[in-house]
Scaffold this motif. Sequence first.
Motif, short mmCIF file in Angstrom:
data_model
loop_
_atom_site.label_atom_id
_atom_site.label_comp_id
_atom_site.label_asym_id
_atom_site.label_seq_id
_atom_site.Cartn_x
_atom_site.Cartn_y
_atom_site.Cartn_z
N MET A 15 -2.51 -3.40 0.24
CA MET A 15 -2.10 -2.19 -0.48
C MET A 15 -2.82 -2.11 -1.83
N LYS B 108 -5.69 -3.32 -2.67
CA LYS B 108 -7.09 -2.96 -2.49
C LYS B 108 -7.22 -1.46 -2.25
N TYR B 109 -6.33 -0.94 -1.41
CA TYR B 109 -6.38 0.47 -1.08
C TYR B 109 -6.15 1.34 -2.32
N MET B 110 -5.24 0.88 -3.17
CA MET B 110 -4.75 1.68 -4.29
C MET B 110 -5.67 1.60 -5.52
N PRO C 210 -2.53 0.04 5.37
CA PRO C 210 -3.93 0.10 4.94
C PRO C 210 -4.68 -1.08 5.54
N LEU D 253 -7.98 -3.65 5.36
CA LEU D 253 -8.78 -4.15 4.24
C LEU D 253 -10.11 -3.41 4.13
N GLN E 221 -10.46 -0.22 4.60
CA GLN E 221 -10.21 1.21 4.45
C GLN E 221 -10.62 1.70 3.06
N ALA E 222 -11.34 2.82 3.01
CA ALA E 222 -11.75 3.36 1.71
C ALA E 222 -10.61 4.14 1.09
N LYS E 223 -10.67 4.30 -0.23
CA LYS E 223 -9.57 4.92 -0.94
C LYS E 223 -9.45 6.41 -0.63
#
Lengths: 318, 338
Positions: free
Chosen positions: A213, A215-217, B260, B262, B264-266
Amino acid sequence: MSKPFIEVRGLSKFFDIGNNKILKAVNNLSFSIQKGETLGLVGESGCGKSTAGRTLIRLYEPTAGNVLVDGTDITKLSKSKLKAQRSKMQMVFQDPYASLNPRMTILDIIGEALDIHGLAGSKSERKRRVEELLELVGLNAEHASRYPHEFSGGQRQRIGITRALAVNPQFIVCDEPISALDVSIQAQIINLLIELQKKMDLTYLFVAHDLSMVKYMSDRVAVMYLGKIVEMARSEDLYANPQHPYTKALLSAIPVPDPEVEAGKERIVLKGDLPSPVNPPSGCPFRTRCPAATEKCKSDVPEFREVRPGHFASCHYA
Amino acid sequence: MKSILDVQNLSVSFAVYGGEVQAVRDVSFDVKEGEAVAIVGESGSGKSVTAQTIMRLIQTPPGKIKKGKVFLDGQDLMSLSEKEMQKVRGNKIGMIFQDPMTSLNPTMTVGKQIMEGLIQHQSLSGAKANERVLELLTLVGIPNPETRINQYPHQFSGGMRQRVMIAIALACTPALLIADEPTTALDVTIQAQILTLMKDLQEKTKTSIILITHDLGIVADICDRVIVMYAGQIVETGTKHEIFSNPQHPYTKGLLKSLPRLDQAKDEPLIPIFGTPPDLIKPPQGCGFCSRCDSAMRICETEIPEQTKISDTQSVRCWLQHPYAKEQGSDAGKEASA
């Protein structure tokens, strides 16, 4: 690069826990956050990440160090001046069940923030503003007259976010905002936070232990261990190319929801537990659990240095 | 392969102010010898209640086992008296609880707590039991077992306490081990230690495991088969490869999409499941997931979907996969969009 919005210099928070013992929860942190950026702060429980978030907005009085918010050093402000500054920086708490007063209606919970900062002139204006905010986070205006127990965990977290947004903040510390929520609800809250950030140009410090999470955020991620930042880099860079052995172990420990990946993965299992922050190891704090520790790690404290452009780590061998 | 545990049509309710919470509704599954089965679902989906019912740990009242049978090695656990049940607990079925901080007795040494089961069930003498405890402590990877055996739980860290819990659960070499969120209270690096330990132990002892979790990552790591629960019902079961690469139920699909990755782009948004789970005091008449489902049809509101077999190992409770829906084909699709 433009002037950072948040600048932290040598921030420390020590707790006196009696018996002449000092718990160094946060030890000499320095970092900065740009306007509109999200900095993720990760680490295991007890590493000081929540204390860092709280000290940053002076919910705890810092033991040492300075925090500059938009150029103003908030560690030097008097109580009344700090209160005025507080409208700029807000917090979303971890537990949506404990952070809302059960005896107050949602209107009053959010309205209280408006009252304190004198943002609502009349009663009707206060109500209108609360209803507007509720709709902004995906709740209904009629929810304003209800009490917290009438809401689910995800909805309560939305209310917690609304309360933080009520005073038009520019910076929000999100302290594990999703860890008390179910998986299917977590994504709703994360999407909301990202959407609000885009809409209102918010700056976030996102404290969490869920690495995927984070990393995504986040745009950048800082990894904490025993009160110190051991590694900090842009999030893609940190995940693709971790330099510190602790970050490497942490990343390999995340179970990935894909059997193919799991089957082929070499997991670095760290030995032992987190040492006590009251009595941290000499030299490098991570050396007691580090698979590559040497004599040098025992005697010398590694410097927090730029190992590659924009990528900082504190390890002798990074 | 022989089934070690066979749960048939289990329904459990709790009487509360204002009605009856139907926590588990008509749940059937089996666990084969040496197999690791995961039960996943969010809080309130009935996964822990299912496990506690197998152990007969449901407090009655307010809880009530409405119907159903649970066979362990051919013996129906639901018909046993409390006294007979005590011979099963800890002996034939071991259980690891979620919170290692509160599930150990703070006033007893760790050694005594592990020994309790051995003396009770295997009537070992003190010295023999002591020997076995040392063996178990070594097995679960606790250093210096000779000193540790006489220490109290507060002298152990979270991860170490969970190791003690595992030692207690495994003391009498049970045929089945139920682990209820064994790593939820632990940090990721400690979680990795415990999961590795559980995997090793399963290889060594060939115990069957029921692992209850909400973390799909853990499932992918150590389980063979997955049971997905939602609103008190099993909505989908299959091998882990089937569940992860070919999920059939909209809830399973949604769950996998809302995490999400790892890589995955924002700018690629997460796809959340909208809404919240239904209230089980008044469970929906039809499919429990209906109100949150993108592809809900008219029938979903009124009829509980039957179990449909996808393969020998995978089955799903969803009208979309029902043979009728396949026959109707495009008609059903039209109805949904109308």
